[in-house]
Structures are given as structure tokens and as C-alpha cells.
Design an enzyme around this catalytic site. Structure first.
Site, PDB file in Angstrom:
ATOM      1  N   THR A  12       0.819  -1.205   0.000  1.00  0.00           N
ATOM      2  CA  THR A  12       0.000   0.000   0.000  1.00  0.00           C
ATOM      3  C   THR A  12       0.857   1.261   0.000  1.00  0.00           C
ATOM      4  O   THR A  12       2.036   1.244   0.340  1.00  0.00           O
ATOM      5  CB  THR A  12      -0.928   0.026   1.231  1.00  0.00           C
ATOM      6  OG1 THR A  12      -0.135   0.078   2.424  1.00  0.00           O
ATOM      7  CG2 THR A  12      -1.812  -1.199   1.270  1.00  0.00           C
ATOM      8  N   ASP A  13       0.211   2.362  -0.366  1.00  0.00           N
ATOM      9  CA  ASP A  13       0.887   3.655  -0.321  1.00  0.00           C
ATOM     10  C   ASP A  13       0.639   4.294   1.047  1.00  0.00           C
ATOM     11  O   ASP A  13       0.070   3.669   1.942  1.00  0.00           O
ATOM     12  CB  ASP A  13       0.438   4.554  -1.475  1.00  0.00           C
ATOM     13  CG  ASP A  13      -1.059   4.835  -1.475  1.00  0.00           C
ATOM     14  OD1 ASP A  13      -1.710   4.693  -0.418  1.00  0.00           O
ATOM     15  OD2 ASP A  13      -1.580   5.211  -2.543  1.00  0.00           O
ATOM     16  N   THR A  14       1.033   5.545   1.214  1.00  0.00           N
ATOM     17  CA  THR A  14       0.894   6.201   2.517  1.00  0.00           C
ATOM     18  C   THR A  14      -0.554   6.438   2.932  1.00  0.00           C
ATOM     19  O   THR A  14      -0.835   6.692   4.095  1.00  0.00           O
ATOM     20  CB  THR A  14       1.639   7.550   2.522  1.00  0.00           C
ATOM     21  OG1 THR A  14       1.143   8.344   1.455  1.00  0.00           O
ATOM     22  CG2 THR A  14       3.130   7.350   2.382  1.00  0.00           C
ATOM     23  N   VAL A  17      -3.821   2.642   0.479  1.00  0.00           N
ATOM     24  CA  VAL A  17      -4.452   2.127  -0.741  1.00  0.00           C
ATOM     25  C   VAL A  17      -3.417   1.288  -1.491  1.00  0.00           C
ATOM     26  O   VAL A  17      -2.259   1.682  -1.606  1.00  0.00           O
ATOM     27  CB  VAL A  17      -4.943   3.297  -1.629  1.00  0.00           C
ATOM     28  CG1 VAL A  17      -5.495   2.798  -2.945  1.00  0.00           C
ATOM     29  CG2 VAL A  17      -5.988   4.110  -0.877  1.00  0.00           C
TER      30      VAL A  17
END
Length: 104
Positions: A12-14, A17
Site C-alpha cells: 500500500t501507499d501512505t 491504498v
């Protein structure tokens, strides 16, 4: 084919997501599993001098739940069979073609 995979924190990103690049990796898992269910081993194809590159890919994001507990993505890929030496599209040997021929 449906494949169940766990989404890890590092996928996931920050914002929590799933990063879009992971879907391509997961599609490859599905492609290999699909061929395996048909009795086709990609390592054997490589040994026989046949490569199976993807030339087109599409993704449609259907479900995303909070915390990435569950996602559902529908994918499509177009592949070609190529000669490992020349890089040109080649005719698939019968031992593979017969396993992929769904019209029988």
C-alpha cells in the site's frame, strides 16, 4: 480464474491504498496459476524455446474495502508466443496448443 491473495502493508501507499503496480504482479500470479491448471508449465515452455510475453493489459477495480481487507480486480491480458532466439511470433507446439484449445 479467481485468485485470493493477502494485501500486505508494503503493498500500500501512505494512504493505505494498494499501489497500482501490485495489480500487474498479481495478474501474473493468476496467469501462471491458470496455465498450471491446464497442465502447462512455463519453465517447460522456456526450455522448449518459447516465450510468452504480455502485449496488452487492462484492469478494472471492482471492490475496495476499508483497511484493504478485501479488494476485487478484474483483469485482462493479451499474450503472444514468441521464439526465444528470434523474438518473432511463433506457432505453438501441439503439446501446448491442445491444452489451450477450449473449442473441443
Amino acid at each position: 480464474m479467481k485468485i485470493n491473495l493477502r494485501v500486505h502493508f508494503y503493498d500500500t501507499d501512505t494512504m493505505g491504498v494498494v499501489h497500482h503496480s501490485n495489480y500487474i504482479r498479481w495478474f501474473e500470479t493468476g496467469r501462471v496459476e491458470f496455465l498450471r491448471t491446464l497442465g502447462i508449465d512455463l519453465n517447460e515452455m522456456l526450455h522448449d524455446g518459447i516465450l510468452f510475453p504480455i502485449v496488452e493489459i487492462q484492469a478494472k477495480y471492482l471492490i475496495r474495502r476499508a483497511g484493504q481487507e478485501k479488494i476485487l480486480v478484474e483483469g485482462f491480458s493479451r499474450n503472444v508466443f514468441t521464439d526465444a532466439v528470434t523474438g518473432k511470433i511463433c506457432k505453438l507446439p501441439e503439446k501446448y496448443f491442445s491444452k489451450l484449445n477450449f473449442s473441443e
